[in-house]
Design an enzyme around this catalytic site. Structure first.
Site, PDB file in Angstrom:
ATOM      1  N   GLN A 178       0.818  -1.207   0.000  1.00 51.30           N
ATOM      2  CA  GLN A 178       0.000   0.000   0.000  1.00 51.30           C
ATOM      3  C   GLN A 178       0.854   1.261   0.000  1.00 51.30           C
ATOM      4  O   GLN A 178       0.693   2.153  -0.824  1.00 51.30           O
ATOM      5  CB  GLN A 178      -0.907  -0.008   1.228  1.00 51.30           C
ATOM      6  CG  GLN A 178      -1.790   1.210   1.287  1.00 51.30           C
ATOM      7  CD  GLN A 178      -2.776   1.134   2.433  1.00 51.30           C
ATOM      8  OE1 GLN A 178      -2.706   0.249   3.273  1.00 51.30           O
ATOM      9  NE2 GLN A 178      -3.706   2.066   2.453  1.00 51.30           N
TER      10      GLN A 178
ATOM     11  N   GLU B 227      -3.488  -6.744  -1.853  1.00 50.80           N
ATOM     12  CA  GLU B 227      -4.882  -6.338  -1.741  1.00 50.80           C
ATOM     13  C   GLU B 227      -5.230  -5.606  -3.019  1.00 50.80           C
ATOM     14  O   GLU B 227      -4.352  -5.132  -3.721  1.00 50.80           O
ATOM     15  CB  GLU B 227      -5.080  -5.363  -0.575  1.00 50.80           C
ATOM     16  CG  GLU B 227      -4.905  -5.975   0.768  1.00 50.80           C
ATOM     17  CD  GLU B 227      -4.810  -4.895   1.840  1.00 50.80           C
ATOM     18  OE1 GLU B 227      -4.847  -5.252   2.999  1.00 50.80           O
ATOM     19  OE2 GLU B 227      -4.699  -3.708   1.484  1.00 50.80           O
TER      20      GLU B 227
ATOM     21  N   SER C 157       7.261  -0.081   2.243  1.00 48.66           N
ATOM     22  CA  SER C 157       7.428   0.238   3.656  1.00 48.66           C
ATOM     23  C   SER C 157       7.877  -1.023   4.369  1.00 48.66           C
ATOM     24  O   SER C 157       7.686  -2.127   3.868  1.00 48.66           O
ATOM     25  CB  SER C 157       6.126   0.748   4.245  1.00 48.66           C
ATOM     26  OG  SER C 157       5.245  -0.342   4.379  1.00 48.66           O
TER      27      SER C 157
ATOM     28  N   GLY D 109       3.118  -6.087   5.681  1.00 51.95           N
ATOM     29  CA  GLY D 109       3.445  -7.451   5.298  1.00 51.95           C
ATOM     30  C   GLY D 109       3.879  -7.544   3.850  1.00 51.95           C
ATOM     31  O   GLY D 109       4.893  -8.148   3.526  1.00 51.95           O
ATOM     32  N   THR D 110       3.103  -6.921   2.972  1.00 53.12           N
ATOM     33  CA  THR D 110       3.381  -7.070   1.552  1.00 53.12           C
ATOM     34  C   THR D 110       4.647  -6.311   1.143  1.00 53.12           C
ATOM     35  O   THR D 110       5.572  -6.879   0.582  1.00 53.12           O
ATOM     36  CB  THR D 110       2.194  -6.556   0.720  1.00 53.12           C
ATOM     37  OG1 THR D 110       1.010  -7.197   1.185  1.00 53.12           O
ATOM     38  CG2 THR D 110       2.398  -6.861  -0.737  1.00 53.12           C
TER      39      THR D 110
ATOM     40  N   ASN E 265       8.607   7.685   8.762  1.00 53.83           N
ATOM     41  CA  ASN E 265       7.290   8.297   8.758  1.00 53.83           C
ATOM     42  C   ASN E 265       7.243   9.574   9.575  1.00 53.83           C
ATOM     43  O   ASN E 265       6.707  10.583   9.152  1.00 53.83           O
ATOM     44  CB  ASN E 265       6.268   7.314   9.319  1.00 53.83           C
ATOM     45  CG  ASN E 265       5.496   6.657   8.199  1.00 53.83           C
ATOM     46  OD1 ASN E 265       5.369   7.243   7.133  1.00 53.83           O
ATOM     47  ND2 ASN E 265       5.001   5.462   8.441  1.00 53.83           N
TER      48      ASN E 265
ATOM     49  N   ASN F 162       4.106  11.644   0.955  1.00 58.29           N
ATOM     50  CA  ASN F 162       4.469  10.869  -0.230  1.00 58.29           C
ATOM     51  C   ASN F 162       5.190  11.729  -1.246  1.00 58.29           C
ATOM     52  O   ASN F 162       6.080  11.265  -1.949  1.00 58.29           O
ATOM     53  CB  ASN F 162       3.216  10.269  -0.873  1.00 58.29           C
ATOM     54  CG  ASN F 162       2.626   9.199   0.002  1.00 58.29           C
ATOM     55  OD1 ASN F 162       3.332   8.584   0.793  1.00 58.29           O
ATOM     56  ND2 ASN F 162       1.330   8.989  -0.108  1.00 58.29           N
TER      57      ASN F 162
ATOM     58  N   GLU G 240      27.644   5.981  -9.904  1.00 58.10           N
ATOM     59  CA  GLU G 240      28.592   6.834  -9.198  1.00 58.10           C
ATOM     60  C   GLU G 240      28.165   7.021  -7.748  1.00 58.10           C
ATOM     61  O   GLU G 240      28.995   7.172  -6.859  1.00 58.10           O
ATOM     62  CB  GLU G 240      28.699   8.194  -9.889  1.00 58.10           C
ATOM     63  CG  GLU G 240      29.354   8.103 -11.241  1.00 58.10           C
ATOM     64  CD  GLU G 240      29.432   9.442 -11.949  1.00 58.10           C
ATOM     65  OE1 GLU G 240      29.484  10.470 -11.290  1.00 58.10           O
ATOM     66  OE2 GLU G 240      29.428   9.416 -13.192  1.00 58.10           O
TER      67      GLU G 240
END
Lengths: 457, 439
Positions: free
Chosen positions: A11, A78, A147, A151-152, A212, A238, A264
């Site tokens: 996500q 998801e 991130s 999990g993903t 964050n 973001n 470089e």
């Protein structure tokens, strides 16, 4: 033509990527008025024969409608974020063959993403990677956006990294990794982050940690400066990550008096193979909204230089001046001369701690094309020992749970328990590497070779 | 007689473009007198079937970079330029050398050297009589330095009797590239083996000169390259040896430099250093110019202002109260402008300037054709002690970096081990020591 492939996983990765593609398009539109299919554009985009055009959707005054495809692999377990992205104005950038999604999610479990979805989707991922790589003329690198807390992104993202290492060994692997904050709402994030960190340590060429909390602080500051907040809460954060990517690749994509390629960056900033975590800071920040900024007060070059290296503008919450600079790259954009950079360095150098074996640890780059809406900008990438503190905090949070074996059963069902122990060891070792740095090469420990002869000078 | 130029890496290509611009300007200015002579050295006419569009003459040059942007910028025809690069005289690759000397030397070297040699051979064959090959590069990057070293070795094997003059740009001390101390020393080690002479130009000295002498508040890299191009052109353009024949290109130049195999580093100094806008308002006189140039040699300075006038040469340097000065092994003094053939260069023949064993250290060449719109100008190409100074500083830096084993893995990844780096440091120590012994 030199291309980069972006891997947006999970996500968070996809949200950053959305912002990134938007800003990249805006940058190219600002640079060439008419969005042209030139070399710089082709590093991020494939100019294909697709059916829809994205330029109109963004309100860019690009005359012709050009079918662009992002050089990207979109992965999420998801469907929510991806389908939202496809419905949005950037939807035309992606094709079904670039995407991989599932319905059930990784349940905030690194092990599920890495050990279950990884092998399960191995073939499909490989197929998509190869397809993207074959469309490239001379592939320079992969950027992983993810991130570490979930999990993903953390599990499958790091699985992808190890896949890249096997399948594309000569191509650079950069990871833009969002580290969880102290008060992360995912309870298992300490486990996920630690396990992912070990993978980054082993399989990435360069990691750009983002925190964050730091992103949020900067975003809030920017919002406050504008008076009144607009847009979604994560938008500003973001956009910071997206700007980092654009600045980093600018001297490679556009022409300038002092070009800097991605390779470089790794050559100059990674003195020891395991210490490849780069602290990034920049100034000024692009205004978060799409409308052109006020031409108001622009900081002078010297102010910008100071700001880019100041604590407040770092994308990780650390004290750079208290750590030791092993190496630092300064990538400027816009009308900047080498003399300006050297002047800034000579003023700043006395306030920094630098490695005794590298008394002037700077790598300079100048790109003539400024970012959209700003006359100039400066990105500093530093290999600074203070990131060790971030890892230490991360390890502490992990140890707190691990000592009591809380949540461990979720992980053990997918992976051997020893691996968790091993990851903990690897990270402790990394922390040790960073913390012992200042002591092991003190100037007095080294035999100082005397300059030979030539006393007349 | 012609000179083929090989431009390596981003820096080499930018310097090369500046050099040809300066030379083309000189030719236009002379309008006939010696123009054809000059022209033949650096340019060849474009064959008939191509004419009618674009430049009338092509530079005798080969452009090489492992990345495209610098070469693409050089090849782009400038509006109204009287010259251009031949379209098929370049070799580029996609991915750059990443500031890694080992990558340029060990990976790209074996792969692309034959192609570069082919390109060079084509240029060489297009020349009636080859005077030598000039190579331009920087010492810090990966392509110019690493790949350049491999190319030089290949060319040396291929054209064993051709003379190679190398011009290397030395990086800023504050560093453009962090691994520059390794890269420069490796470059130096290999170039001293394969070239006949190496002219070093330091970016920091060039930068200061631009700021103080040329009144450029914020010098950019093209400004620095302009200074290099000016200096190079001032020795490379044809001139006559006093009372004798024409100085034949490169061979004459190298003989004048001493041709000692252990002393290949040279430096280039020139006077006057003026912004183009004030040339018309300056009065020139030979004694003043030469006096400054001599002091620049004695103090090893690059800039004609702020010289230390207290330094005086004396043949008895063993007296400790005497400040030691910069000694030269040999020097080539080039005078251009009115009265150049008769100007008094007696002060340069002082035996105290040179080691006692050197029999014929000074060569003077002159021409009445003025250079760079200056009524009088002089330049000095010399092999002197100060040439080794940058190497000495870099060697100190590299030693401590090597002690920490920093960045070694980057070189190992392409097949250059710790021992190779140590060897490069040792060879630099040797060079520095030899230059110190000149005194």
């Amino acid at each position: 033509m030199r291309e980069l492939i972006t891997l947006q996983v999970g996500q968070c990765g996809n949200q950053i990527a959305c912002k990134f593609w938007e800003l990249a398009l805006r940058e190219h539109a600002a640079q060439s008025k008419r969005l042209q299919a030139d070399d710089s554009l082709s590093s991020f985009f494939e100019v294909g024969d697709g059916k829809s055009s994205v330029t109109s959707g963004l309100g860019l005054h690009g005359g012709q409608h050009m079918p662009l495809k992002a050089r990207a692999i979109v992965v999420d377990m998801e469907e929510g974020v991806i389908s939202e992205m496809l419905k949005g104005k950037l939807g035309g950038l992606f094709e079904q063959q670039q995407m991989l999604s599932d319905v059930s999610g990784s349940g905030n479990n690194w092990a599920q993403g890495h050990h279950v979805y990884g092998p399960q989707y191995h073939q499909k991922l490989l197929q998509r990677l190869r397809r993207a790589a074959e469309a490239c003329d001379s592939l320079q690198g992969f950027f992983l956006l993810h991130s570490l807390g979930g999990g993903t992104g953390s599990g499958l993202g790091t699985y992808l990294l190890s896949m890249l290492q096997d399948e594309f060994p000569g191509i650079l692997r950069f990871a833009c990794s969002v580290f969880p904050s102290d008060d992360d709402d995912v309870v298992t994030s300490p486990y996920n982050a630690l396990l992912a960190l070990q993978q980054l340590l082993e399989h990435a060429d360069c990691v750009l940690p983002l925190e964050n909390q730091a992103l949020q602080d900067i975003a809030t500051r920017l919002e406050a400066g504008k008076g009144g907040s607009a847009g979604r809460p994560f938008d500003g954060m973001n956009s910071l990550a997206a700007q980092l990517l654009l600045h980093l690749t600018a001297p490679m994509r556009f022409e300038g008096p002092l070009n800097v390629d991605l390779n470089e960056i790794t050559t100059n900033l990674v003195p020891f193979p395991r210490r490849h975590f780069l602290l990034s800071g920049m100034a000024p920040f692009q205004p978060p909204s799409a409308r052109p900024s006020h031409p108001g007060i622009m900081p002078s070059f010297d102010q910008m230089f100071g700001a880019a290296l100041s604590r407040d503008n770092q994308l990780v919450r650390v004290q750079p001046k208290q750590g030791m600079y092993l190496a630092c790259a300064l990538l400027a954009r816009g009308n900047v001369s080498v003399g300006d950079l050297n002047r800034g360095i000579s003023r700043l150098l006395p306030t920094l701690q630098v490695a005794p074996w590298n008394p002037e640890p700077f790598k300079l780059g100048i790109c003539a094309t400024p970012p959209a809406g700003l006359p100039m900008s400066l990105l500093s990438l530093a290999n600074n020992s203070c990131v060790g503190a971030t890892f230490e905090r991360m390890h502490e949070r992990f140890a707190k749970l691990y000592r009591r074996r809380v949540f461990l059963h979720h992980y053990v069902q997918y992976m051997p328990a020893e691996d968790i122990q091993a990851a903990s060891h690897a990270v402790t070792e990394l922390i040790h590497d960073y913390s012992t740095l200042p002591r092991c090469y003190l100037a007095s420990d080294l035999p100082q070779p005397k300059p030979l002869g030539l006393s007349f000078l | 007689m012609s000179l083929v130029t090989l431009q390596l890496g981003q820096c080499g290509n930018q310097v090369g473009t500046s050099l040809f611009n300066v030379v083309a300007d000189e030719i236009n200015r002379q309008n006939g007198v010696l123009a054809e002579d000059f022209q033949e050295v650096f340019f060849r006419p474009v064959s008939d079937r191509h004419s009618g569009q674009g430049a009338q003459q092509h530079a005798r040059a080969v452009l090489v970079d492992m990345e495209q942007k610098a070469v693409a910028a050089a090849l782009r025809p400038a509006r109204g330029a009287s010259w251009g690069y031949a379209p098929c005289s370049s070799l580029t690759q996609q991915s750059g050398s990443g500031n890694n000397w080992a990558r340029g030397y060990c990976e790209y070297g074996p792969k692309h050297t034959p192609d570069v040699i082919d390109l060079v051979r084509r240029e060489v064959e297009a020349a009636d009589y080859l005077g030598g090959i000039l190579t331009l590069q920087s010492a810090a990057g990966g392509t110019g330095s690493g790949f350049g070293a491999a190319v030089m070795e290949g060319l040396r094997d291929e054209l064993p009797s051709t003379l190679f003059l190398n011009h290397t740009v030395w990086p800023f001390d504050s560093g453009e590239v962090i691994v520059q101390s390794y890269n420069t020393l490796l470059t130096l080690q290999h170039l001293t083996a394969s070239c006949d002479a190496i002219i070093l130009a330091e970016n920091s000295a060039l930068h200061r000169t631009c700021q103080r002498m040329l009144n450029i508040a914020r010098p950019s890299l093209p400004d620095l390259n302009g200074v290099i191009a000016h200096d190079l052109a001032s020795v490379l353009l044809p001139a006559k040896v006093r009372g004798g024949r024409r100085l034949s290109l490169l061979s004459g130049l190298l003989v004048a430099l001493g041709g000692h195999p252990a002393y290949k580093l040279a430096s280039l100094q020139s006077v006057p250093q003026l912004p183009a806008s004030s040339v018309d308002f300056t009065s020139f006189a030979w004694p003043g110019l030469l006096k400054r140039l001599r002091q620049m040699l004695i103090t090893g300075a690059f800039m004609e202002e702020g010289l230390d006038w207290s330094a005086t040469p004396s043949p008895h340097q063993q007296h400790t109260w005497q400040r030691p000065h910069n000694k030269a092994l040999s020097a080539l003094l080039t005078l251009r402008g009115s009265g150049a053939s008769t100007a008094d260069t007696h002060s340069f023949t002082d035996p105290a300037l040179f080691p006692s064993w050197q029999a014929e250290p000074l060569t003077v060449t002159s021409t009445s054709v003025p250079f760079a719109r200056c009524e009088m100008s002089a330049s000095l190409l010399s092999c002197n002690q100060a040439c080794a100074q940058p190497a000495a500083r870099m060697q100190t830096r590299a030693t401590s970096m090597l002690a920490a084993r920093a960045y070694v893995h980057q070189y190992e990844a392409f097949g250059l081990g710790l021992s190779d780096l140590q060897e490069a440091v040792c060879s630099a120590t040797e060079v520095v020591g030899r230059y110190a012994m000149l005194g």
